[in-house]
Design a protein around this motif. Structure first.
Motif, short mmCIF file in Angstrom:
data_model
loop_
_atom_site.label_atom_id
_atom_site.label_comp_id
_atom_site.label_asym_id
_atom_site.label_seq_id
_atom_site.Cartn_x
_atom_site.Cartn_y
_atom_site.Cartn_z
N GLY A 74 34.39 24.59 22.94
CA GLY A 74 35.26 24.48 21.77
C GLY A 74 34.64 23.69 20.63
N MET A 75 33.47 23.11 20.89
CA MET A 75 32.78 22.34 19.84
C MET A 75 31.27 22.43 20.10
SD MET A 75 32.92 18.26 18.89
CE MET A 75 34.61 18.08 18.44
N LEU A 76 30.53 22.77 19.07
CA LEU A 76 29.07 22.85 19.18
C LEU A 76 28.47 22.06 18.03
CD1 LEU A 76 26.21 23.94 19.83
CD2 LEU A 76 26.87 26.07 18.73
N VAL A 77 27.79 20.97 18.36
CA VAL A 77 27.17 20.15 17.31
C VAL A 77 25.69 19.99 17.62
CG1 VAL A 77 27.39 18.04 15.94
CG2 VAL A 77 29.31 18.78 17.36
N VAL A 78 24.86 20.21 16.60
CA VAL A 78 23.43 19.94 16.76
C VAL A 78 23.10 18.70 15.93
CG1 VAL A 78 21.08 20.76 16.37
CG2 VAL A 78 22.84 22.35 17.19
N GLY A 79 22.57 17.69 16.59
CA GLY A 79 22.05 16.51 15.90
C GLY A 79 20.57 16.75 15.66
N THR A 80 20.15 16.67 14.42
CA THR A 80 18.73 16.91 14.12
C THR A 80 18.34 16.24 12.82
OG1 THR A 80 17.00 18.58 13.87
CG2 THR A 80 19.14 19.11 12.91
N GLU A 81 17.07 15.91 12.69
CA GLU A 81 16.54 15.44 11.41
C GLU A 81 15.43 16.38 10.96
OE1 GLU A 81 13.98 11.88 11.57
OE2 GLU A 81 14.77 11.60 13.58
N THR A 82 15.29 17.52 11.68
CA THR A 82 14.33 18.53 11.25
C THR A 82 15.05 19.88 11.16
OG1 THR A 82 13.52 18.57 13.56
CG2 THR A 82 12.19 17.41 11.97
N ALA A 83 16.08 19.89 10.32
CA ALA A 83 16.89 21.09 10.12
C ALA A 83 16.04 22.20 9.50
CB ALA A 83 18.06 20.77 9.21
N VAL A 84 16.53 23.43 9.54
CA VAL A 84 15.75 24.56 9.02
C VAL A 84 16.31 25.08 7.70
CG1 VAL A 84 14.94 25.26 11.32
CG2 VAL A 84 17.07 26.24 10.40
N ASP A 85 17.37 24.46 7.20
CA ASP A 85 18.03 24.97 5.99
C ASP A 85 18.81 23.80 5.36
OD1 ASP A 85 19.10 28.02 5.03
OD2 ASP A 85 20.40 26.34 4.49
N HIS A 86 18.91 23.79 4.01
CA HIS A 86 19.67 22.72 3.37
C HIS A 86 21.17 22.88 3.55
CE1 HIS A 86 16.31 20.72 1.59
NE2 HIS A 86 15.92 21.80 0.94
N SER A 87 21.61 24.11 3.86
CA SER A 87 23.04 24.37 3.92
C SER A 87 23.50 24.88 5.28
CB SER A 87 23.39 25.39 2.83
OG SER A 87 24.74 25.72 2.90
N LYS A 88 22.87 25.94 5.75
CA LYS A 88 23.30 26.52 7.02
C LYS A 88 22.83 25.66 8.19
CE LYS A 88 23.11 30.65 9.86
NZ LYS A 88 23.41 32.06 9.90
N PRO A 89 23.76 25.22 9.05
CA PRO A 89 23.33 24.33 10.13
C PRO A 89 22.60 25.04 11.26
CG PRO A 89 25.67 24.78 10.31
CD PRO A 89 25.21 25.46 9.05
N VAL A 90 21.74 24.32 11.94
CA VAL A 90 21.04 24.83 13.13
C VAL A 90 22.07 25.36 14.13
CG1 VAL A 90 19.66 24.10 15.12
CG2 VAL A 90 19.04 23.32 12.82
N SER A 91 23.21 24.67 14.20
CA SER A 91 24.23 25.03 15.20
C SER A 91 24.77 26.45 15.00
CB SER A 91 25.38 24.01 15.16
OG SER A 91 25.75 23.76 13.84
N SER A 92 24.82 26.95 13.76
CA SER A 92 25.32 28.31 13.55
C SER A 92 24.35 29.34 14.13
CB SER A 92 25.52 28.60 12.06
OG SER A 92 26.63 27.88 11.61
N TYR A 93 23.05 29.10 13.93
CA TYR A 93 22.07 30.00 14.54
C TYR A 93 22.22 29.96 16.06
CZ TYR A 93 19.49 30.24 10.11
OH TYR A 93 19.12 30.47 8.81
#
Ligand code: HMG
Length: 395
Positions: A74-93
């Protein structure tokens, strides 16, 4: 309600650099990296791997370990400091790659290496409060640690992800309420928007880490001590797991905590209380958000002591800075469950890169965000490149 870690999963690249070899290539005594920093190998990702693929692979392992169905998350969170996009979160991919339900809260958190812990604390409170209504949270810490070639930070790179399934069935670790936090606006380590490499004031960052450790540890002593009505010290722990940018930092951290506790021989307990948590990190390097959780996995898979029902102290540090000291109690069978993941074997199966190969990969990674996507879709979680400004992944 109890809340904590039901399962975990780890992903590391299939390739690494031997630090003794890197030292020789840089004209440095190998002892400086291997003994001085306490790292033998650092993971280096190939060009078909990024924060998303590492996160998805780790998550797959965590979900499969307990047969968790996609609709139960029910919840998916990615903690990262090397994201791949300024807007779309890693978690959506990751949601897409794993086929998770649309009835899931999906987002990304950032605070240097602390980002994953921020997400974990949030998820634990969500479960404890009853708001989760039986659903689970998937927290993924995924990063590629990168400093400039030839800089003092170079031997403290690494790459990997740790996924944590958080629920009211903590088969690995029950997280206890009452943590201690510490935050301070410092410029010890950062990565400007225009740069792929982190900038670091190395020796100052070590001091900032220790200051934050002291602040968070004292805050925990006050909170937990008030709740428990007794003076709390590190004697309560069967093991201590610190954020591990490199193994020697954990030694410095432990020395500091024991000194604060008035121990006249602060190093004496290091091998027993901290040693098992460094077995895996010393072969992977710094994986930023996931570092402390890789150390926790290392403790559970490497410790020869039966930790069932015993308390573990955890210290998470993110430069900039924010830190948290919190605790957990090891569940029955937790060690057998983590051993069954075969993490040591996973690391043994990797391939060593030569230094020229590693340098070539570092150069190629500079342009990864603009690399035209391969036409062959392939399988497995692989980064294929971009098409029409969209990142394309093999499933
Ligand atoms: P340096 O200045 O090249 O190394 O960089 P040094 O001269 O300080 O030597 C390191 C250690 O090796 C010393 O031990 C030497 O004595 C020893 P210590 O005094 O610390 O106990 N040494 C030897 N030992 C055996 N044989 C030899 C030998 N020669 C020397 N021949 C530094 C070291 C860590 C500063 C550098 O690698 C760096 O800048 N790394 C990146 C920053 C970092 O990891 N900081 C850690 C704290 S901040 C943090 O953890 C947050 C972070 O994860 C980011 C985030 O939050 O996102 C980084």
């Amino acid at each position: 309600m109890h809340a904590g870690l039901e399962s975990l999963g780890i992903a590391v690249p299939p390739t690494y650099v031997e630090l003794a070899e890197l030292a020789r290539a840089r004209g440095v005594a190998p002892g400086k990296y291997v003994d001085g920093l306490g790292v033998t190998r650092m993971a280096v990702p190939l060009v078909d791997e990024d924060t998303v693929t590492l996160a998805a692979r780790a998550a797959r392992m965590a979900l499969d370990a307990v047969g968790c169905a996609p609709e139960d998350v029910g919840m998916l969170v990615v903690g990262t400091e090397t994201a791949v996009d300024h807007s779309k979160p890693v978690s959506s991919y990751v949601q897409g790659l794993l086929g998770l339900s649309t009835r899931c809260r999906v987002f990304e958190t950032k605070h240097a290496c602390y980002g994953g812990t921020a997400a974990l604390q949030l998820a634990t409170d969500w479960v404890r409060s009853g708001s989760a209504k039986g659903k689970k949270a998937l927290i993924i810490c995924s990063d590629i640690a990168r400093y400039g070639v030839g800089t003092p930070g170079e031997p403290t790179q690494g790459a990997g992800a740790v996924a944590l399934l958080v629920s009211d069935k903590p088969r690995l670790l029950t997280l206890e309420a009452g943590s201690g936090v510490y935050a301070n606006d410092v410029m010890d380590f950062w990565r400007p928007l225009y740069s792929k490499d982190a900038v670091v004031d190395g020796h100052y960052s070590v001091q900032c880490y220790l200051d934050a450790l002291e602040g968070a540890y004292k805050a925990w002593q006050e909170t937990a001590g008030n709740a428990g009505g007794e003076g709390y010290s590190s004697d309560r722990f069967a093991a201590l797991v610190y954020h591990v940018p490199y193994g020697k930092m954990s030694r410095k951290a432990h020395r500091h905590v024991r000194t604060l506790d008035g121990d006249k021989e602060p190093d004496a307990s290091f091998e027993r209380l901290v040693g098992p948590s460094l077995v895996l990190p010393s072969q992977v390097g710094n994986i930023y958000t996931g570092s402390m959780y890789l150390a926790l996995a290392s403790l559970l898979s490497s410790s020869r002591e039966d930790l069932t029902g015993k308390r573990v102290g955890l210290f998470s540090y993110g430069s900039g800075s924010c830190a948290e000291f919190f605790t957990g109690v090891v569940s029955p069978e937790a060690q057998a469950r983590v051993k069954a993941l075969g993490l040591e074997t996973l690391l043994e199966r990797r391939r060593a890169l030569s230094i020229p190969e590693y340098e070539q990969i570092m150069n190629a990674r500079e342009k990864l965000d603009e690399k035209p996507a391969e036409e062959t879709p392939g399988t497995g979680f692989r980064y294929l490149g971009t098409r029409d400004h969209k990142r394309i992944y093999a499933r």
